[in-house]
Design a protein around this motif. Sequence first.
Motif, PDB file in Angstrom:
ATOM      1  N   GLY A 260      -2.032  -6.407   2.668  1.00  0.00           N
ATOM      2  CA  GLY A 260      -2.538  -6.260   2.301  1.00  0.00           C
ATOM      3  C   GLY A 260      -1.524  -6.505   0.475  1.00  0.00           C
ATOM      4  O   GLY A 260      -0.727  -6.985   0.201  1.00  0.00           O
ATOM      5  N   GLU A 264      -2.021  -2.077  -2.920  1.00  0.00           N
ATOM      6  CA  GLU A 264      -3.122  -2.116  -1.458  1.00  0.00           C
ATOM      7  C   GLU A 264      -1.658  -0.766  -0.222  1.00  0.00           C
ATOM      8  O   GLU A 264      -1.493   0.060   0.393  1.00  0.00           O
ATOM      9  CB  GLU A 264      -3.636  -2.431  -0.938  1.00  0.00           C
ATOM     10  CG  GLU A 264      -5.002  -3.342  -1.180  1.00  0.00           C
ATOM     11  CD  GLU A 264      -5.362  -4.577  -1.216  1.00  0.00           C
ATOM     12  OE1 GLU A 264      -6.293  -5.038  -1.790  1.00  0.00           O
ATOM     13  OE2 GLU A 264      -4.739  -5.550  -0.486  1.00  0.00           O
ATOM     14  N   LEU A 288     -10.510  -1.300   2.944  1.00  0.00           N
ATOM     15  CA  LEU A 288      -9.377  -2.399   2.434  1.00  0.00           C
ATOM     16  C   LEU A 288      -9.364  -3.182   4.850  1.00  0.00           C
ATOM     17  O   LEU A 288      -9.343  -4.422   4.306  1.00  0.00           O
ATOM     18  CB  LEU A 288      -7.678  -1.790   2.523  1.00  0.00           C
ATOM     19  CG  LEU A 288      -8.459  -1.031   1.441  1.00  0.00           C
ATOM     20  CD1 LEU A 288      -6.729  -0.138   1.373  1.00  0.00           C
ATOM     21  CD2 LEU A 288      -7.853  -1.966   0.682  1.00  0.00           C
TER      22      LEU A 288
END
Length: 337
Positions: A260, A264, A288
């Motif tokens: 990420g 994130e 995600l």
Amino acid sequence: MSATIHRLGSERPPSLEPMLELVAPDMNLVNAVILDRMQSDIPLIPELAGHLIAGGGKRMRPMLTLASARLLGYSGARHHKLAAAVEFIHTATLLHDDVVDSSDLRRGRRTANIIWGNPASVLVGDFLFSRSFELMVEDGSLKVLKILSNASAVIAEGEVNQLTATRRIDLGEERYLEIIGAKTAALFAAACRIAAVVAERPEADELALDAYGRNLGIAFQLVDDAIDYVSDAGTMGKDAGDDFREGKMTLPVILAYARGSDSERVFWQEAVSGRRAADTDFAEAVRLIRATRAVDDTLARARHYGQRAIDAIGGFPNGAAKDAMVEAVEFAVARAY
């Protein structure tokens, strides 16, 4: 021994039916042992145990004991009680797990701890553990007792390891595999291995069946952890997102966090710590995980371990038992698709 190379990914959807048919006569005898040994003069014990045992599970672990015995050509009856012991160990751990995880659903039904409360669930789990050891002692093999008692200890260690790893964003893939190798794969391995002991086969056969069960167990858990982010309660038998809300660092989360962006990773830190657990947060977690291909790669690892399981029994003679055990692996991996 002659060997056939099997590969995952055949055109026909894999099924557990060949294994169910293979072991059906033996499973009837195992179920009779289970029903008999879960009885007690204390009515709550068979009532609570029966709720979980009759809850729609496929009896995967005792089936593996029976299928492994069939693979080896064993014609005795010792494996019936031992397969029941395996199922009691598994059921006891489920009762304890649901208390630890505060779970509401198990196989699509309300969990025993929700219906009867935590104390009753823990104590009936203890009762089933005790019954499993009675069955082992009746079998009379110290080697079987050692294998299954060791598996029970390893499962407990795995659960404690997972408990201490909960809400730890720094959990890595190595420790994650260590956890699932203990809490899930250990009983799969033991369930298969004891068949070689009762069939009085050489240690090489024991180790081959152990490897089959262990790798199948890891693949099985990897798929379970993946479908927590891509399925629903009707498919899974538990609420989608349970692992997310409990702060469990399963492989999809480990991979998504590692891949990420900074923002994130902040999201994952807050989610794993319990500060972001709403439905909208779970939806973001799913987004995600898909964006980083974390589920795809988790399932790729499951296929890898599944192939290792298939390869482990490659040296055994071809036949219905081997085919059913191969297809059981393919089925375990295909559940996510």
